[in-house]
Design an enzyme around this catalytic site. Sequence first.
Site, PDB file in Angstrom:
ATOM      1  CB  SER A  98       9.295  11.877  36.055  1.00 15.05           C
ATOM      2  OG  SER A  98       8.624  10.683  36.441  1.00 15.05           O
ATOM      3  CE1 TYR A  99       4.382   8.539  36.827  1.00 14.15           C
ATOM      4  CE2 TYR A  99       2.768   8.881  38.446  1.00 14.15           C
ATOM      5  CZ  TYR A  99       3.691   8.210  37.688  1.00 14.15           C
ATOM      6  OH  TYR A  99       3.728   6.731  37.768  1.00 14.15           O
ATOM      7  N   GLY A 100       4.034  14.480  34.401  1.00 18.20           N
ATOM      8  CA  GLY A 100       3.674  15.870  33.909  1.00 18.20           C
ATOM      9  C   GLY A 100       4.389  16.040  32.684  1.00 18.20           C
ATOM     10  N   GLY A 106       6.095  17.589  36.916  1.00 11.02           N
ATOM     11  CA  GLY A 106       5.638  17.710  38.590  1.00 11.02           C
ATOM     12  C   GLY A 106       4.175  18.282  38.899  1.00 11.02           C
ATOM     13  CE  LYS A 134       5.901   5.925  40.232  1.00  8.42           C
ATOM     14  NZ  LYS A 134       4.756   6.173  40.806  1.00  8.42           N
TER      15      LYS A 134
END
Length: 370
Positions: A98-100, A106, A134
């Site tokens: 979920s980073y971004g 992504g 994660k």
Amino acid sequence: MALCLSASKSIAFNIRCSNSTSDSLPSSSVFKSLKIPRFWPWQKVKMGPLTVSPMGFGTWAWGNQLLWGYQDSMDSELQQTFNLAVENGINLFDTADSYGTGKLNGQSEKLLGKFIRELPGDKQVKNDIVIATKFAAYPWRLTPGQFVNACKSSLERMEIEQIGIGQLHWSTANYAPLRERALWDGLVAMYEKGLVRAVGVSNYGPKQLLKIYKYLDDRGVPLRSAQVQFSLLSMGSDQMEIKNICDSLGIRVIAYSPLGLGMLTGKYTPSNLPPGPRGLLFRQILPGLEPLLTSLREIAQRRRKTIPQVAINWCICKGTIPIPGVKSVKQTEENLGALGWQLSSDELLQLEYAALDSPQKMIQNVFQTK
């Protein structure tokens, strides 16, 4: 050879056990010229089948425009940041699917994969890198198969064959407890299919941590890590109970936000706040942190270290693996200075009493369970 080994062990013993408040390792410029890691090889940490550095780096900022102001133009320095970390012995990098933000969802995983492929030097160094990613408990992920597919998507983004640590990003116990079983079965399936070398959780409180540990253990899947917010700003009863449980069960604690999103860097004041959402949070907490920041500053001056280095070293001394976020070469160089030395027991107590004297604490992640 035996003489060299004996001498090395003696050096390590003095570094790890000294209670002097004046001992300090050479400056960063000396380390750069020597081209050696900032910690001794035997200080690596075992995490089940994995061997990782005593500190990792977090990559939440890599792709996050809202909170961290990410832009594509930062990619070149991010790669230099990654290379510098690896050159200095860091081999644990934490990310998430979920980073971004927005269309950059992504992006952190994509950049990590790219940086690994383009890393110069020995192939074995690349092979030793441990990616801990994660998987978000999105509302549309309802079955174990969907979590397996999420894991496969992460592998595709990073262009790697196996993830080091596959982690559940958060528990649904606070709002959808019946969904928990799908998350846990998803972890089991990833592990059994060989998509991940080890499994972990994030934002699990004491009670839920014990539940998932037993569930996985009954299925022959070892729980290797528990990632929680842990710092001098976040050392409440729940966090310490989580640490005690992990110690008793052989689970490694990965400490995220060891610098309290930047509040423990000494760079901000109530009249000098970061932009965006962080500024709103800092405005509430910073005015009550003077006792803690004063102690951090005093110890940093005695040790010839910086405030962030002292705050991160506290996390290491407490037996956790901190993963401070980095997005510049300067931040990386500073954070590396948290390694290779150890706070004394008196200094640890001074910091912890100062933290208790500071009326404000870090707000816990809303997803952390009981």
